[in-house]
Design a protein around this motif. Structure first.
Motif, short mmCIF file in Angstrom:
data_model
loop_
_atom_site.label_atom_id
_atom_site.label_comp_id
_atom_site.label_asym_id
_atom_site.label_seq_id
_atom_site.Cartn_x
_atom_site.Cartn_y
_atom_site.Cartn_z
N VAL A 14 0.87 -1.18 0.00
CA VAL A 14 0.00 0.00 0.00
C VAL A 14 0.91 1.23 0.00
CG1 VAL A 14 -1.71 1.29 1.37
CG2 VAL A 14 -1.84 -1.21 1.26
N GLN A 15 0.48 2.29 -0.70
CA GLN A 15 1.30 3.52 -0.71
C GLN A 15 1.44 4.06 0.71
OE1 GLN A 15 -0.35 7.01 -2.61
NE2 GLN A 15 1.68 7.82 -3.10
N LYS A 16 2.66 4.38 1.11
CA LYS A 16 2.90 4.78 2.50
C LYS A 16 2.24 6.10 2.85
CE LYS A 16 6.46 5.68 5.90
NZ LYS A 16 5.44 5.45 6.92
N SER A 17 2.44 7.07 1.98
CA SER A 17 1.89 8.38 2.31
C SER A 17 1.65 9.14 1.01
CB SER A 17 2.91 9.10 3.20
OG SER A 17 2.69 10.46 3.17
N GLY A 18 0.40 9.29 0.66
CA GLY A 18 0.08 9.96 -0.60
C GLY A 18 -1.40 9.88 -0.88
N ARG A 19 -1.74 10.17 -2.11
CA ARG A 19 -3.15 10.26 -2.50
C ARG A 19 -3.93 8.97 -2.31
NH1 ARG A 19 -3.97 14.55 -6.51
NH2 ARG A 19 -1.96 15.52 -6.80
N LEU A 20 -3.24 7.82 -2.40
CA LEU A 20 -3.98 6.56 -2.37
C LEU A 20 -4.07 5.96 -0.97
CD1 LEU A 20 -2.52 4.85 -5.58
CD2 LEU A 20 -4.36 6.52 -5.37
N ILE A 56 4.90 1.42 1.39
CA ILE A 56 6.07 1.85 0.62
C ILE A 56 5.69 2.94 -0.39
CG2 ILE A 56 7.48 -0.24 0.76
CD1 ILE A 56 6.17 -1.32 -1.69
N ARG A 57 6.67 3.50 -1.07
CA ARG A 57 6.37 4.49 -2.12
C ARG A 57 5.61 3.81 -3.25
NH1 ARG A 57 10.61 8.24 -4.56
NH2 ARG A 57 8.63 8.89 -5.45
N ASP A 58 4.69 4.51 -3.85
CA ASP A 58 3.87 3.86 -4.89
C ASP A 58 4.71 3.38 -6.08
OD1 ASP A 58 4.37 6.35 -6.06
OD2 ASP A 58 2.34 6.56 -6.85
N ASP A 59 5.82 4.09 -6.36
CA ASP A 59 6.68 3.70 -7.48
C ASP A 59 7.29 2.31 -7.29
OD1 ASP A 59 7.57 6.84 -8.58
OD2 ASP A 59 6.77 6.53 -6.58
N VAL A 75 -2.28 0.00 -6.41
CA VAL A 75 -1.42 0.99 -7.07
C VAL A 75 -2.11 1.54 -8.31
CG1 VAL A 75 -0.18 -0.82 -8.37
CG2 VAL A 75 0.97 1.33 -7.88
N GLY A 76 -1.72 2.76 -8.69
CA GLY A 76 -2.29 3.38 -9.88
C GLY A 76 -1.91 2.61 -11.14
N ALA A 77 -2.87 2.50 -12.07
CA ALA A 77 -2.60 1.84 -13.35
C ALA A 77 -1.45 2.54 -14.07
CB ALA A 77 -3.85 1.86 -14.22
N ASN A 78 -1.32 3.87 -13.86
CA ASN A 78 -0.24 4.63 -14.49
C ASN A 78 1.13 4.12 -14.07
OD1 ASN A 78 -1.41 5.86 -11.99
ND2 ASN A 78 0.35 7.19 -12.08
N VAL A 79 1.26 3.76 -12.79
CA VAL A 79 2.56 3.30 -12.28
C VAL A 79 2.88 1.90 -12.80
CG1 VAL A 79 3.92 2.88 -10.18
CG2 VAL A 79 2.24 4.72 -10.22
N VAL A 80 1.84 1.06 -12.86
CA VAL A 80 2.03 -0.31 -13.38
C VAL A 80 2.43 -0.23 -14.86
CG1 VAL A 80 0.92 -2.54 -13.80
CG2 VAL A 80 0.34 -1.24 -11.75
N GLY A 96 -8.54 7.29 -7.10
CA GLY A 96 -7.26 7.69 -7.71
C GLY A 96 -7.43 7.85 -9.21
N VAL A 97 -8.63 8.24 -9.60
CA VAL A 97 -8.92 8.37 -11.04
C VAL A 97 -8.22 9.63 -11.58
CG1 VAL A 97 -10.74 8.72 -12.76
CG2 VAL A 97 -11.10 7.14 -10.85
N CYS A 98 -7.47 9.46 -12.64
CA CYS A 98 -6.77 10.59 -13.26
C CYS A 98 -6.39 10.22 -14.69
CB CYS A 98 -5.52 10.97 -12.45
SG CYS A 98 -4.34 9.63 -12.25
P1 ATP Z 1 5.14 8.52 -3.48
O1 ATP Z 1 5.80 9.31 -2.41
O2 ATP Z 1 4.44 7.31 -2.93
O3 ATP Z 1 6.04 8.20 -4.64
P2 ATP Z 1 3.74 10.26 -5.36
O4 ATP Z 1 4.03 11.68 -5.09
O5 ATP Z 1 4.41 9.58 -6.50
O6 ATP Z 1 3.97 9.46 -3.99
P3 ATP Z 1 0.86 10.78 -5.30
O7 ATP Z 1 0.91 12.20 -5.73
O8 ATP Z 1 0.46 10.49 -3.89
O9 ATP Z 1 2.22 10.00 -5.63
O10 ATP Z 1 -0.11 10.00 -6.31
C1 ATP Z 1 -0.31 8.64 -6.18
C2 ATP Z 1 -1.20 8.19 -7.30
O11 ATP Z 1 -2.46 8.85 -7.23
C3 ATP Z 1 -0.73 8.46 -8.72
O12 ATP Z 1 0.23 7.54 -9.18
C4 ATP Z 1 -2.04 8.32 -9.49
O13 ATP Z 1 -2.32 6.96 -9.74
C5 ATP Z 1 -3.08 8.86 -8.50
N1 ATP Z 1 -3.58 10.22 -8.82
C6 ATP Z 1 -4.88 10.57 -8.94
N2 ATP Z 1 -5.02 11.86 -9.25
C7 ATP Z 1 -3.82 12.38 -9.36
C8 ATP Z 1 -3.33 13.68 -9.67
N3 ATP Z 1 -4.13 14.70 -9.95
N4 ATP Z 1 -2.00 13.87 -9.65
C9 ATP Z 1 -1.17 12.85 -9.33
N5 ATP Z 1 -1.60 11.59 -9.05
C10 ATP Z 1 -2.89 11.35 -9.07
#
Ligand code: ATP
Ligand code: ZN
Length: 292
Positions: A14-20, A56-59, A75-80, A96-98
């Motif tokens: 799971v993403q440690k700290s972020g949008r998800l 962990i970090r989503d990446d 995890v976001g489909a974008n990262v996969v 996490g729709v984007c």
């Molecule tokens: P980490 O520190 O885990 O690497 P991050 O900064 O890469 O965090 P976030 O900004 O928390 O990641 O975004 C996590 C995921 O949320 C994105 O990979 C994407 O799937 C989703 N997401 C949804 N909307 C947005 C948006 N507007 N901008 C960025 N990510 C978005």
């Protein structure tokens, strides 16, 4: 002989700290998994299932799932897609729709993808961007940045960017306009292709079934109304999903209470019609979970 993974819990990334993070934990708690404070530790044991979360970090999530270090990941489909790893996508999760889009300075000469030939594009998604442009027959210089991509045109290190967009507010604030959408994304539940023990397979099945119920519940509402007995056939016609509603007699002569579950999207459409058919006291309630 014991296999290695039969001795360990089902490990979920799971993403440690972020949008998800909060949405994923809410989903897991919503399907009945209980955790101690997940903000303080990297590895969090579930109290009522043989599950642990790796925060962990989503990446890093696609790679951890690909290697089998984690059995599942949110995890976001974008990262996969960017990582290009070979994992099984179990389910899209509607949060996490984007979209990953190409954006350019508002007042510049670049108006379409073909104008990007021989231009510099800053991105955190070099693979998706390169493949997309290749598909369009466009050749650009890709500049990979790990963050704050939207500022690159103003710093004159790039002519265009590709970045994740949800509302478009960040682009606007940086004087950029979206010219092309490359990739639609949402959070996905992914599974490793490494073999899992029987116990883990059963747990994955259970988690998936519960997520299905949880998502269905989020899109449904429980509705209750009172109506004259003779209106029941007409009410059944108004609500298409109403196969066999609960119909209970009320103390008032000839009146009944009708209870049923309907898709949320239909509620406002049918409400007035129900009223016209004689229904009163129409109440709509959220549903926490459901199994059909
Ligand atoms: P980490 O520190 O885990 O690497 P991050 O900064 O890469 O965090 P976030 O900004 O928390 O990641 O975004 C996590 C995921 O949320 C994105 O990979 C994407 O799937 C989703 N997401 C949804 N909307 C947005 C948006 N507007 N901008 C960025 N990510 C978005
Ligand atoms: Zn990240």
């Amino acid at each position: 002989m014991r296999t290695l993974d039969s001795t360990t819990s089902l490990r979920i990334a799971v993403q440690k700290s972020g949008r998800l993070t909060d949405k994923t934990i809410n989903l897991l708690e919503g399907i009945g998994l209980e955790f101690d404070d997940y903000k303080r530790s990297l590895l969090v044991k579930c109290q009522n299932f043989d599950v642990e979360l790796l925060l962990i970090r989503d990446d890093d999530i696609p790679e951890y799932v690909n290697d089998g270090v984690c059995d599942l990941g949110f995890v976001g489909a974008n990262v996969v897609a960017e990582d290009g790893v070979d994992v099984t996508i179990l389910r899209g999760l509607n949060y996490g729709v984007c979209r990953l889009s190409i954006a350019v300075p508002k007042e510049g000469d670049i108006k379409s993808v073909t104008d990007l030939n021989n231009k510099r594009i800053a991105t955190s998604y070099p693979n998706i961007t390169r493949n997309y442009l290749k598909g369009k027959g466009v050749e650009s210089e890709i500049i990979t940045l790990s963050g704050s991509v939207e500022i690159a045109p103003r710093l004159e290190i790039a002519d265009a960017i590709t970045d994740l967009v949800s509302t478009g507010g960040t682009l606007k604030a940086n004087g950029l306009v979206e010219i092309e959408e490359m990739f639609q994304s949402e959070t996905q539940l992914v599974q490793t292709k490494k073999p899992l023990s029987k116990g883990k397979q059963q747990l994955v099945k259970k988690i998936l079934q519960r997520i299905e119920g949880y998502q269905l519940a989020a899109k449904s509402r429980y509705i209750m109304m009172n109506a004259p007995q003779e209106s029941v056939p007409e009410i059944k016609n108004i609500i298409p999903s109403l196969k066999s509603p609960t119909v209970m007699p009320l103390a008032d002569n000839g009146m009944v209470a009708i209870h049923t579950v309907i898709p949320l999207a239909t509620f406002w459409d049918v409400m007035e019609q129900l009223k016209d058919a004689g229904a009163t006291g129409i109440v709509m309630l959220p549903i926490e979970s459901m199994i059909t």
